[in-house]
Design a protein around this motif. Structure first.
Motif, short mmCIF file in Angstrom:
data_model
loop_
_atom_site.label_atom_id
_atom_site.label_comp_id
_atom_site.label_asym_id
_atom_site.label_seq_id
_atom_site.Cartn_x
_atom_site.Cartn_y
_atom_site.Cartn_z
N LYS A 134 0.83 -1.21 0.00
CA LYS A 134 0.00 0.00 0.00
C LYS A 134 0.86 1.25 0.00
O LYS A 134 0.55 2.23 -0.70
N ASP A 190 -5.53 1.04 7.93
CA ASP A 190 -5.77 2.15 7.00
C ASP A 190 -6.95 3.00 7.45
O ASP A 190 -6.88 4.23 7.44
N ARG A 191 -8.04 2.35 7.83
CA ARG A 191 -9.25 3.10 8.22
C ARG A 191 -9.00 3.97 9.44
O ARG A 191 -9.44 5.12 9.49
N VAL A 213 -9.32 3.04 2.97
CA VAL A 213 -8.44 1.91 2.65
C VAL A 213 -7.83 2.16 1.28
O VAL A 213 -8.52 2.56 0.34
N ASN A 272 -6.53 -3.63 6.67
CA ASN A 272 -7.54 -2.65 6.25
C ASN A 272 -8.01 -1.79 7.42
O ASN A 272 -8.27 -0.60 7.26
#
Length: 161
Positions: A27, A112-113, A119, A109
């Motif tokens: 990512k 990220d949130r 995400v 995920n």
């Protein structure tokens, strides 16, 4: 903690950590290299940076916060607990690996949130008029693990795992 429980916890934890680490690395690479461009690797495989504020496939992205926030934050935590408990309950080494893949993906995920508010998805499959919503390594890990777990349950039992 008995020896087999420690072994299962170690397998689950190492698998989850590997998935989480690879997910965050990819990512970050996507965030660095795909900010202003898309890359086509194959006719059907593209790298495209997408900030997904919803759940899978962008569902609930436009839902009110009262609905969206509990789903986005509580569901991954529940997934971590359930996958660990299932890994402990079922004998063999395959299930802790598969559940670690789900747990690591869910945590990737969630990370990220919590930190970004969305995400980071970057893998996009399309060919002709067909396409699949963008996803990331966490999503791929979760989907692959669930598919393999279903195959394990549905196919005739030949061995212990």
């Amino acid at each position: 903690m008995e020896k087999s429980l420690r072994k299962i916890a170690l397998i689950y934890g190492l698998t989850a950590f590997m998935v989480l680490s690879l997910d965050l690395i990819t990512k970050n690479l996507a965030e660095s290299f795909l900010k202003e461009r898309d890359i086509s690797l194959l006719p059907f495989l593209h790298l495209v940076l997408v900030h997904n504020r919803g759940v899978a496939f962008g569902l609930l992205a436009e839902a009110p916060d009262l609905i969206r926030i509990p789903v986005l934050f509580i569901t991954p935590l529940i997934a971590l607990v359930i996958t660990f408990l299932y890994a402990v309950r079922v004998r063999g080494i395959l299930v802790p690996v598969l559940m670690g893949m789900v747990g690591g993906g869910a945590f990737g995920n969630l990370y990220d949130r919590v930190l970004l508010g969305y995400v980071r998805d970057f893998i996009y499959l399309s060919y002709g008029g067909l396409s699949w919503p963008a996803f990331n390594l966490a999503d791929a890990s979760i989907s692959t693990a669930i598919f393999l777990l279903l195959m394990r349950e549905l196919l005739p039992k030949g061995g212990k795992n």
